[in-house]
Design a protein around this motif. Structure first.
Motif, short mmCIF file in Angstrom:
data_model
loop_
_atom_site.label_atom_id
_atom_site.label_comp_id
_atom_site.label_asym_id
_atom_site.label_seq_id
_atom_site.Cartn_x
_atom_site.Cartn_y
_atom_site.Cartn_z
N TYR A 35 0.86 -1.20 0.00
CA TYR A 35 0.00 0.00 0.00
C TYR A 35 0.89 1.24 0.00
CZ TYR A 35 -3.89 3.09 1.16
OH TYR A 35 -4.84 4.07 1.13
N CYS A 73 0.79 5.47 0.21
CA CYS A 73 -0.03 6.67 0.40
C CYS A 73 0.08 7.54 -0.85
CB CYS A 73 0.45 7.47 1.61
SG CYS A 73 0.04 6.63 3.14
N CYS A 106 -6.71 5.48 4.54
CA CYS A 106 -5.70 4.49 4.19
C CYS A 106 -5.95 3.19 4.93
CB CYS A 106 -4.30 5.05 4.47
SG CYS A 106 -3.93 6.43 3.37
N HIS A 115 0.56 10.39 10.47
CA HIS A 115 -0.35 9.64 9.59
C HIS A 115 -0.17 8.12 9.75
CE1 HIS A 115 -2.93 8.75 6.32
NE2 HIS A 115 -1.97 8.38 5.48
N HIS A 116 1.05 7.66 9.70
CA HIS A 116 1.25 6.20 9.77
C HIS A 116 1.09 5.67 11.19
CE1 HIS A 116 3.37 6.18 5.63
NE2 HIS A 116 2.07 6.29 5.55
N GLU A 147 -2.55 5.34 11.41
CA GLU A 147 -3.01 4.18 10.63
C GLU A 147 -2.79 2.88 11.41
OE1 GLU A 147 -1.51 5.21 6.28
OE2 GLU A 147 -2.23 3.17 6.43
#
Ligand code: AMP
Ligand code: ZN
Length: 463
Positions: free
Chosen positions: A28, A30, A221, A246-247, A250
């Motif tokens: 995956y 982004c 995501c 962000h991660h 996630e």
């Protein structure tokens, strides 16, 4: 399948890739927020994604890779503040968010094609996957990880014990580092929005169990990764700026929901700087691929420029550096093409060529060391023979530089007066008379010509 080693941000170690279901590798990446043109820094990150995908395919894996197109909900601050970036652009340009997304997506895909970035098997728009996001948030709420306030549904980071494991900051750090919450209903200042409730004038909004609203950025995501790749997948990529918020978010959302590790390897690309600093509109140094083309550079020379620096090192963009890359790229391509008509090698030379070729491939498999790989290619060319051409042609699957393809011959007549200006400018440059040189470059620019300098020569190109 050949062995591939990658640096995993999670473990801070180079690890061997062991896919969950070989020969398929699930990945995956982004993708862009399509509210503006992609700049060369963004594109460096996608060149890195492409380097990785090409290496996997070359090693014999089948890639199943997803890239999202963020066309809703990415707030102007990554920490969930401010306005939705899509909505802000739409208002400013007096267009609908759909028009904004369609316009910039088209240009983004064109840029990828110009840079020979192969498209992931699946590209998915956030707005086509809203129901999956709602479902995801609902489950998190049912499990006690999500809670509703007047303005949003938040993720309670204190419920996820491993919060911070990617960036190696602990929950206390995250809580202490967060600014004082604007919203007193938030349990912790660092809790992040899973779903935002829409005010009446918010353009993009969907029906949800929490009324009309739109998704938080991070949930896109997590939900799209789950939908297309399942509850565990092999690799997740993005730029290093995504590591801390962000991660991290996630991971919290996905692992809370699944109850186990979801992504095996987190692989991050370092940033591009311009003239040693940050790119910013106020400094006027945010360049697009079109800007580079307008100055006479080819997109593939930019690709070569990116590939010449390891993806985990910062890359400082300067026009001098790009000039060098353009000159080197043109020479490399000409040298490879010249081998097409070269005689066949004797056994000894053939063996040497194959040994270099193997070293090149090994370098790529060792955490994508493309700079070393390109170095091997240059040394291969020290013994020009037909085999070098044949190998370069096969290696294009790994490099994507079209080195074996003759550049189109440009039949362009440069008028004598233009040539004369260029000669005078070059002489001024050689004399370090930068003011005259710059003024004449501007004049040539006005006349529609770009100049590429190397240390000892220059090239004049029609724009
Ligand atoms: P965005 O559209 O802002 O979400 O960014 C798209 C991708 O570009 C993300 O993976 C970012 O990490 C990456 N990115 C943003 N700025 C830079 C930069 N200066 N250098 C390299 N990558 C960047
Ligand atoms: Zn993402």
């Amino acid at each position: 399948m050949d062995k591939i080693f990658l640096y995993n941000t999670l473990s801070r170690k180079k690890e061997i890739l062991e896919p969950i279901a070989p020969p398929t590798v699930t990945m995956y990446s982004c993708g862009p927020t399509v509210y503006n043109y992609a700049h060369i820094g963004n594109l460096r990150t996608y060149v890195f994604m492409d380097e990785l995908r090409r290496a996997l395919k070359f090693a014999g894996y089948t890639t199943k890779s997803v890239m999202n197109i963020t066309d809703v909900g990415h707030l102007t601050s990554d920490a969930d503040d401010g306005e939705d970036k899509m909505q802000a652009a739409a208002k400013k340009q007096n267009k609908t968010p759909e028009e904004i997304a369609a316009y910039y997506s088209e240009i983004f895909f064109k840029d990828l094609a110009r840079l020979h970035i192969l498209l992931p098997e699946i590209t998915a728009k956030a707005t086509d996957n809203i129901s999956e996001m709602i479902e995801f948030v609902k489950t998190l709420c049912d499990m006690g990880y999500g809670y509703e306030t007047d303005d949003a549904v938040y993720f309670d980071i204190s419920k996820f014990a491993e919060y911070g494991k990617l960036s190696r900051c602990n929950i206390e750090d995250a809580l202490a580092g967060a600014r004082v919450a604007v919203n007193a209903q938030k349990r912790h200042p660092a809790d992040f929005a899973l779903w935002k409730k829409a005010e009446k004038n918010h353009i993009m909004q969907w029906q949800s169990p929490w009324g009309m609203g739109y998704p938080g950025w991070h949930i896109e995501c997590s939900a799209m990764g789950k939908k297309f790749l399942g509850e565990r997948f092999d690799i997740h990529t993005g730029g290093v700026d995504h590591i801390p918020i962000h991660h991290e978010n996630e991971i919290a959302q996905s692992e809370a929901l699944e109850g186990h590790k979801v992504v095996n390897m987190w692989v991050h690309g370092e940033f591009m700087l311009v003239d040693g600093g940050k790119m910013s509109k106020s400094l006027g140094n945010v360049y697009t691929i079109d800007d580079l083309i307008a100055r006479g550079y080819s997109p593939l020379a930019f690709r070569y420029f990116c590939m010449n620096t390891h993806y985990r090192n910062k890359l400082n963009f300067t026009f001098d550096g790009l000039n060098g890359a353009q000159v080197a790229y043109d020479r490399l391509r000409a040298a490879v093409c010249a081998c097409k008509n070269a005689p066949k090698a004797d056994d000894d030379t053939r063996e040497k060529v194959i040994a270099k070729r193997n070293k090149l491939v090994e370098a790529v498999y060792d955490d994508l060391n493309y700079p070393l790989a390109l170095g091997e290619l240059w040394t291969m060319l020290k013994t020009p023979c037909r085999e070098v051409y044949d190998e370069a042609e096969k290696l294009d699957a790994l490099l994507g530089l079209s080195l074996h393809v003759e550049p189109e011959v440009q039949v362009e007549q440069i008028p004598d007066d233009v040539k004369a200006i260029a000669e005078t400018r070059f002489a001024a440059r050689q004399n370090k008379d930068w003011a005259t040189s710059d003024a004449l470059r501007a004049k040539l620019d006005e006349l529609g010509y770009a100049v590429l300098d190397s240390k000892t020569d220059y090239e004049l190109k029609k724009k």
